[in-house]
Design an enzyme around this catalytic site. Structure first.
Site, PDB file in Angstrom:
ATOM      1  N   ARG A  57       0.801  -1.230   0.000  1.00 35.01           N
ATOM      2  CA  ARG A  57       0.000   0.000   0.000  1.00 35.01           C
ATOM      3  C   ARG A  57       0.830   1.275   0.000  1.00 35.01           C
ATOM      4  NH1 ARG A  57      -2.665  -4.020   1.580  1.00 35.01           N
ATOM      5  NH2 ARG A  57      -0.723  -4.514   2.628  1.00 35.01           N
ATOM      6  N   THR A  58       1.795   1.354   0.909  1.00 38.33           N
ATOM      7  CA  THR A  58       2.505   2.633   1.071  1.00 38.33           C
ATOM      8  C   THR A  58       3.274   2.965  -0.207  1.00 38.33           C
ATOM      9  OG1 THR A  58       2.710   2.045   3.385  1.00 38.33           O
ATOM     10  CG2 THR A  58       3.965   3.953   2.642  1.00 38.33           C
ATOM     11  N   LYS A  86      26.546  -4.319  -1.838  1.00 43.50           N
ATOM     12  CA  LYS A  86      28.022  -4.275  -1.881  1.00 43.50           C
ATOM     13  C   LYS A  86      28.577  -3.557  -0.658  1.00 43.50           C
ATOM     14  CE  LYS A  86      27.377  -3.312  -6.735  1.00 43.50           C
ATOM     15  NZ  LYS A  86      27.503  -2.184  -7.671  1.00 43.50           N
ATOM     16  N   ARG A 107      11.240   3.692   3.473  1.00 43.65           N
ATOM     17  CA  ARG A 107      10.828   2.702   4.496  1.00 43.65           C
ATOM     18  C   ARG A 107      12.057   1.898   4.857  1.00 43.65           C
ATOM     19  NH1 ARG A 107       5.711  -1.248   4.562  1.00 43.65           N
ATOM     20  NH2 ARG A 107       4.787   0.723   5.203  1.00 43.65           N
ATOM     21  N   HIS A 135       4.921   6.010  11.473  1.00 48.59           N
ATOM     22  CA  HIS A 135       4.407   5.826  10.107  1.00 48.59           C
ATOM     23  C   HIS A 135       3.426   6.997   9.892  1.00 48.59           C
ATOM     24  CE1 HIS A 135       3.308   4.023   6.422  1.00 48.59           C
ATOM     25  NE2 HIS A 135       2.920   2.833   6.821  1.00 48.59           N
TER      26      HIS A 135
HETATM   27  N1   CP Z   1      -0.271  -0.048   5.828  1.00 47.83           N
HETATM   28  C1   CP Z   1       0.925  -0.307   5.282  1.00 47.83           C
HETATM   29  O1   CP Z   1       1.939   0.310   5.633  1.00 47.83           O
HETATM   30  O2   CP Z   1       0.896  -1.268   4.318  1.00 47.83           O
HETATM   31  P1   CP Z   1       2.144  -1.757   3.477  1.00 47.83           P
HETATM   32  O3   CP Z   1       3.103  -2.407   4.453  1.00 47.83           O
HETATM   33  O4   CP Z   1       1.613  -2.702   2.458  1.00 47.83           O
HETATM   34  O5   CP Z   1       2.787  -0.536   2.878  1.00 47.83           O
END
Ligand code: CP
Length: 310
Positions: A57-58, A86, A107, A135
């Site tokens: 999603r993100t 590397k 992320r 988040h």
């Molecule tokens: N909600 C969320 O962060 O989903 P993903 O891990 O799929 O990005």
């Protein structure tokens, strides 16, 4: 209100007024996010998308958001296909991404990695989840979903269920919901309780969250049930994971205890904590919630990259 070039690392970096401003602006983005209206206010802008951890999603909603605004995306979803393999440092990877793009979304499994990245980038950095830390864009889309469905946050009785220890979404959300005046109840296995520092933050806003173990009792009064996955990847010990997974399950039987207008949210992915039968009920909001990631991220990218206001 000026958001140009702002980093988005933690929801705590934003005031109540700023959060409300972003959420209001998000409303304008919805028809563009759905493809009903079109814009290219971020034409010529490039987003560098660095995903050191899996995401559906993100990552995809950031890409969709950038594309819907007329911008472009470069990056990776698999760090093993980059020079990290590397031995390149995070600092050098960030320096490169910074020189190739106008903003960076990252992320990373390590808490603090997004904040650290800001030291090596002149472009704004958006945290797409750092370990068990924060988040913030998920938090904004969660707030947007609640406001859209329930008109306001203040006074809503919100139950946070599941992995409250390692779940970064619930850490950001508990803070923001307290800031905005919700009533909070925490339900989790004993070993996955909400950390004390998060509870103390809630108290600073005058919110006294209650913690109970009986899910039926918690659901009875709830306006919003926010479910989270028990995150196997954060457990140091597989045995401990096996002890708690499946301890709480949201199913049709449980919903017999719920108010008619309860909404069920989940940041997704889900594994076993929501029975797929629930998807067909009017309570299930989680897929709509996931869609809301697009307009929220469009609003943020547009504000941060200085796009013409829509
Ligand atoms: N909600 C969320 O962060 O989903 P993903 O891990 O799929 O990005």
């Amino acid at each position: 209100m000026d958001f140009k070039n702002r980093d988005v690392i933690s929801i705590k970096d934003f005031s109540k007024e700023e959060i409300n401003y972003i959420l209001n602006y998000t409303k304008k983005m919805v028809p563009y996010a759905k493809g009903e209206k079109h814009t290219d206010i971020l034409r010529e802008k490039i987003l560098s998308s660095l995903f050191f951890e899996p995401s559906t999603r993100t990552r995809l909603s950031f890409e969709s958001a950038m594309n819907r605004l007329g911008g472009r995306v470069i990056g990776f979803a698999d760090p093993s296909a980059t020079s990290q393999k590397k031995g390149e440092s995070l600092a050098d990877t960030i320096r490169m991404a910074d020189s190739y793009a106008d903003a960076i979304v990252i992320r990373h499994p390590q808490e603090g990695a997004a904040r650290l990245s800001t030291e090596f980038a002149e472009s704004p950095v958006l945290n797409a989840g750092d370990g068990a830390g924060q988040h913030p864009t998920q938090c904004l889309l969660d707030l947007f979903t609640i406001i859209t469905e329930r008109k306001k946050i203040k006074g809503n009785k919100i139950v946070l269920l599941g992995d409250l220890k390692y779940g970064r979404t619930v850490h950001s959300l508990a803070y923001a919901l307290s800031l905005l005046g919700a009533e909070l109840t925490f339900v989790s296995p004993e070993s996955l309780k909400m950390p004390k520092e998060v509870i103390n933050e809630c108290k600073e806003f005058g919110v006294e969250p209650s913690s109970i173990s009986n899910l039926e009792r918690a659901v009875k009064d709830a306006d919003v049930l926010y479910v989270t996955r028990i995150q196997k990847e954060r457990f140091p010990d597989a045995e401990e994971y096996n002890r708690v997974v499946g301890m709480y399950k949201v199913d049709i039987d449980l919903l017999k205890h719920a108010k008619e207008d309860l909404i069920i949210m989940h940041p997704l992915p889900r594994v076993v904590e929501i029975d797929p039968e629930v998807d067909k009920t009017p309570y299930a909001l989680y897929f709509k919630q996931a869609f809301n990631g697009v307009p929220v991220r469009m609003a943020l990218l547009s504000l941060i990259l200085g796009g013409k206001k829509l």
